[in-house]
Design an enzyme around this catalytic site. Sequence first.
Site, PDB file in Angstrom:
ATOM      1  N   ASP A   6     -11.538   2.899   3.931  1.00  0.00           N
ATOM      2  CA  ASP A   6     -11.820   1.467   3.813  1.00  0.00           C
ATOM      3  C   ASP A   6     -13.325   1.217   3.691  1.00  0.00           C
ATOM      4  OD1 ASP A   6      -9.710  -0.285   3.576  1.00  0.00           O
ATOM      5  OD2 ASP A   6      -9.234  -0.278   5.719  1.00  0.00           O
ATOM      6  N   LYS A  61       0.843  -1.205   0.000  1.00  0.00           N
ATOM      7  CA  LYS A  61       0.000   0.000   0.000  1.00  0.00           C
ATOM      8  C   LYS A  61       0.877   1.253   0.000  1.00  0.00           C
ATOM      9  CE  LYS A  61      -3.976  -2.085   2.250  1.00  0.00           C
ATOM     10  NZ  LYS A  61      -4.606  -2.452   3.498  1.00  0.00           N
ATOM     11  N   GLN A  93      -4.723  -1.399   9.610  1.00  0.00           N
ATOM     12  CA  GLN A  93      -4.575  -2.738   9.023  1.00  0.00           C
ATOM     13  C   GLN A  93      -5.154  -3.803   9.959  1.00  0.00           C
ATOM     14  OE1 GLN A  93      -3.500  -3.541   5.898  1.00  0.00           O
ATOM     15  NE2 GLN A  93      -4.133  -5.613   6.424  1.00  0.00           N
TER      16      GLN A  93
END
Length: 294
Positions: A120, A53, A97
Amino acid sequence: MTAKIIDGKQVAQDIRAELKAETARLKEKGIVPGLGVILVGEDPASQSYVTAKERACAETGLYSDDNRLPATTSQAELLALIGKMNADPKINGILVQLPLPKHLNEAEALMTIDPSKDVDGFHPVNVGRMVLGEKAFLPCTPHGVIQLLTRSGVQVGGAHVVVVGRSNIVGKPVANMLLQKKENANATVTICHTGTADIAYHTRQADIVVVAAGRPNTVTADMVKDGVVVIDVGVNRVEDASRKSGCRLVGDVDFEAIKEKASLITPVPGGVGPMTIAMLMYNTVESAKTSAAG
Ligand code: NAP
């Protein structure tokens, strides 16, 4: 019929090239989209995912604020860092994460993220907006599935889509997105899960099958009709003595057999996987544009 393979790597690369052009235009106006990344602990899969990422951010012209915290990080420390990022105007998107180490409360951490930075798309505010068909950050993997279908020229409107799996991360949101009365959606959607009596009865009627079950061979060739479009979200590690590593990645469908029957199919790896990061970058750029517009 032998299926055309949907090249997810190429589609993701196309999206990232579009975003790179967009970030260059934004830079001329003094806007640099920023992603705040929080990784707690040393889980190797999470580490390599976060590294990918961060690399994608650099390549796409995004600023990334990387925070790798020890596994001993407390809930209060985690929430304090999220709070700091919520208040930081350089950060347009926050990524925590998952999974977090067991002693941390994941739901509370995700709820602490400002919904306007929830790239997200996991915060209940964004989930609610998505279900209501309002502007929202769409969760990255399901949004990637929609992009793969659209950019492969698949007619989703009016199609019967069967989704196998009902997780909050993939199955439910992808089904919701597909049934919206919108462009690139407007499908008739059936959702199957472990409580479904006869999954094959449903999948055999599908024009498009999206599988996110997390089990190899959940959908086999006898369960689909000729010409079906198959999107395989699954990622499973299976033993393979012929490989140096002793294992290989497979999806949730019997790829080799189904590709002789389908019109289009995604491979694993190289199908849905690369789309997730591309859509995360997309959400971060959108967030920066919204924030700049005031
Ligand atoms: P999950 O939370 O474990 O959910 C799996 C869903 O599939 C559940 O709803 C379960 O039903 C259903 N299911 C499991 N076995 C089934 C079967 N035999 N028949 C019918 N339904 C079945 O998994 P997830 O997070 O959605 O992920 C699914 C897969 O996608 C995993 O392999 C994961 O690694 C992969 N994934 C890939 C990406 C990516 O490529 N970027 C991102 C996310 C996930 P119940 O609800 O009844 O238990």
